[in-house]
Scaffold this motif. Structure first.
Motif, PDB file in Angstrom:
ATOM      1  N   GLY A  21       0.834  -1.190   0.000  1.00  0.00           N
ATOM      2  CA  GLY A  21       0.000   0.000   0.000  1.00  0.00           C
ATOM      3  C   GLY A  21       0.869   1.240   0.000  1.00  0.00           C
ATOM      4  O   GLY A  21       2.100   1.175   0.035  1.00  0.00           O
ATOM      5  N   ILE A  22       0.214   2.406  -0.013  1.00  0.00           N
ATOM      6  CA  ILE A  22       0.940   3.680  -0.099  1.00  0.00           C
ATOM      7  C   ILE A  22       0.218   4.729   0.736  1.00  0.00           C
ATOM      8  O   ILE A  22      -0.998   4.640   0.962  1.00  0.00           O
ATOM      9  N   TYR A  23       0.990   5.660   1.234  1.00  0.00           N
ATOM     10  CA  TYR A  23       0.425   6.851   1.875  1.00  0.00           C
ATOM     11  C   TYR A  23       1.316   8.015   1.520  1.00  0.00           C
ATOM     12  O   TYR A  23       2.545   7.898   1.525  1.00  0.00           O
ATOM     13  N   TRP A  24       0.680   9.166   1.184  1.00  0.00           N
ATOM     14  CA  TRP A  24       1.474  10.375   0.999  1.00  0.00           C
ATOM     15  C   TRP A  24       0.636  11.611   1.275  1.00  0.00           C
ATOM     16  O   TRP A  24      -0.597  11.563   1.290  1.00  0.00           O
ATOM     17  N   TYR A  75      -3.259  11.262   0.443  1.00  0.00           N
ATOM     18  CA  TYR A  75      -3.718  10.111  -0.346  1.00  0.00           C
ATOM     19  C   TYR A  75      -3.241   8.814   0.301  1.00  0.00           C
ATOM     20  O   TYR A  75      -2.118   8.730   0.825  1.00  0.00           O
ATOM     21  N   THR A  76      -4.113   7.803   0.272  1.00  0.00           N
ATOM     22  CA  THR A  76      -3.726   6.470   0.712  1.00  0.00           C
ATOM     23  C   THR A  76      -4.421   5.447  -0.179  1.00  0.00           C
ATOM     24  O   THR A  76      -5.536   5.682  -0.665  1.00  0.00           O
ATOM     25  N   TRP A 103       5.653  13.861   1.414  1.00  0.00           N
ATOM     26  CA  TRP A 103       5.982  12.792   2.375  1.00  0.00           C
ATOM     27  C   TRP A 103       5.336  11.517   1.850  1.00  0.00           C
ATOM     28  O   TRP A 103       4.117  11.443   1.749  1.00  0.00           O
ATOM     29  N   ILE A 104       6.159  10.508   1.504  1.00  0.00           N
ATOM     30  CA  ILE A 104       5.650   9.264   0.924  1.00  0.00           C
ATOM     31  C   ILE A 104       6.087   8.096   1.799  1.00  0.00           C
ATOM     32  O   ILE A 104       7.264   7.996   2.165  1.00  0.00           O
ATOM     33  N   GLU A 105       5.151   7.202   2.117  1.00  0.00           N
ATOM     34  CA  GLU A 105       5.464   5.977   2.859  1.00  0.00           C
ATOM     35  C   GLU A 105       4.983   4.776   2.062  1.00  0.00           C
ATOM     36  O   GLU A 105       3.792   4.719   1.693  1.00  0.00           O
ATOM     37  N   LEU A 106       5.898   3.825   1.788  1.00  0.00           N
ATOM     38  CA  LEU A 106       5.535   2.562   1.144  1.00  0.00           C
ATOM     39  C   LEU A 106       5.221   1.551   2.241  1.00  0.00           C
ATOM     40  O   LEU A 106       6.040   1.310   3.129  1.00  0.00           O
TER      41      LEU A 106
END
Length: 331
Positions: free
Chosen positions: A233-236, A249-250, A281-284
């Motif tokens: 998944g992704i979050y930014w 966004y997620t 800011w991006i989290e994988l």
């Protein structure tokens, strides 16, 4: 005085009920009052009373008492002490005893068991009869993928071997469990970031000189670096030059195959309407959707938005007077 006769077996097994008979005979030429105490005296434990006589016995007569006890794990002496009433008090008269020896069987039985909740191996040697007073070396053998944890019953400890002394029937359990498998570390990488903005094509993040006022979408690619499929998944969030959130966004891409990548795209568009630097800011995320792990992160510039560079020139100047027009300057 009194004559004492004790009838008892010469030996008995541990736990066996032992019956004995005690007869007290008055050998005096006159009637007398006798008091007898019958006791069991084990070698290893305190003695205790198992019967008594307290009555007048006629001259030449006898009184018999039948008594019993349970054989312990040691020799027991049946002891009889007799007192006689003399004038105005009791006096010692006589005593006697009979020994009942402990009968040691030639063998004792060993029962070994692995309960279903602790299965995963076996015990060697198995259940059977073993010579009395011998030592049996027990060994716990775990099956592949299992490990031995401990002994139970008449054995104890955590060593896979145990020396069991066979001085009685024995019961032994062995407990096993699955060897814990360390989970493969969850690994993934953000491999690409692109900014799509209207009218100017796409650019690799960070993008410079983006025109003010355009709308944009962010594209981010994540790669599964594991040897098995894994959820991704992704979050930014995107912040404008003043620190306000321009987009958050997620998304969850589902299970991604080993070594495969997945593209995440903004669900809508966000406006780049302020001059200056936009950051992201991006989290994988990988693993379980309910409890994912952050495996990679990017915190940095997204793009730099520039004010429009307006260009133009005065191409012509005219002066109109009295229905006449002339190029400036007019003379």
């Amino acid at each position: 005085m009194a004559s004492i006769s004790i009838t008892a077996p010469s030996s008995a097994e541990e736990g066996e009920g032992v019956s004995a008979s005690v007869r007290v005979t008055n050998t005096l030429d006159y009637h007398a009052s006798f008091k007898a105490t019958i006791s069991a005296v084990p070698d290893f434990y305190p003695d205790y009373v198992i019967g008594s006589i307290d009555q007048i016995i006629l001259s030449g007569d006898s009184v018999t008492r039948n008594v019993s006890f349970t054989m312990p794990n040691c020799k027991v002496t049946v002891f009889v002490s007799v007192e006689r009433w003399s004038v105005d008090h009791w006096v010692y008269d006589s005593s006697d005893s009979e020994v009942v020896s402990l009968e040691v069987p030639a063998t004792y039985h060993l029962s070994v068991h692995v309960p279903p909740w602790a299965a995963g191996g076996f015990i060697d040697p198995g259940s059977g009869d073993y010579p009395a007073d011998s030592t049996v070396k027990l060994t716990a053998h775990p099956l592949s993928g299992y490990q031995f944890t401990s002994w139970g019953g008449d054995a104890s400890g955590t060593s896979t071997t145990y020396n069991l002394y066979m001085d009685s029937d024995k019961y032994v359990e062995a407990y096993f469990e699955e060897v814990p498998v360390e989970p493969e570390p969850v690994e993934g990488t953000i491999i690409r970031k692109e900014l799509e903005y209207s009218g100017s094509g796409d650019g690799i993040v960070p993008v410079a000189n983006v025109p003010q006022g355009v709308s944009a979408k962010l594209h981010v690619w994540g790669r599964n670096d594991m040897t098995i499929s894994q959820g991704m998944g992704i979050y930014w969030f995107v912040a404008d030059p003043e620190g306000f959130v321009a987009e958050e966004y997620t998304d969850w891409g589902g299970a991604i195959g080993a070594g495969q990548d997945h593209e995440f795209i903004s669900s809508g568009q966000f406006d780049l309407n302020k001059v200056g630097k936009y950051t992201v800011w991006i989290e994988l995320l990988m693993g379980s959707q309910d409890n994912p792990e952050i495996v990679d992160r990017y915190i940095g510039d997204l793009c730099t938005v520039s004010a429009p560079d307006y260009k133009g020139s005065i191409a012509r100047k005219e002066l109109e007077y009295d229905e006449t027009r002339g190029a400036i300057p007019v003379y």
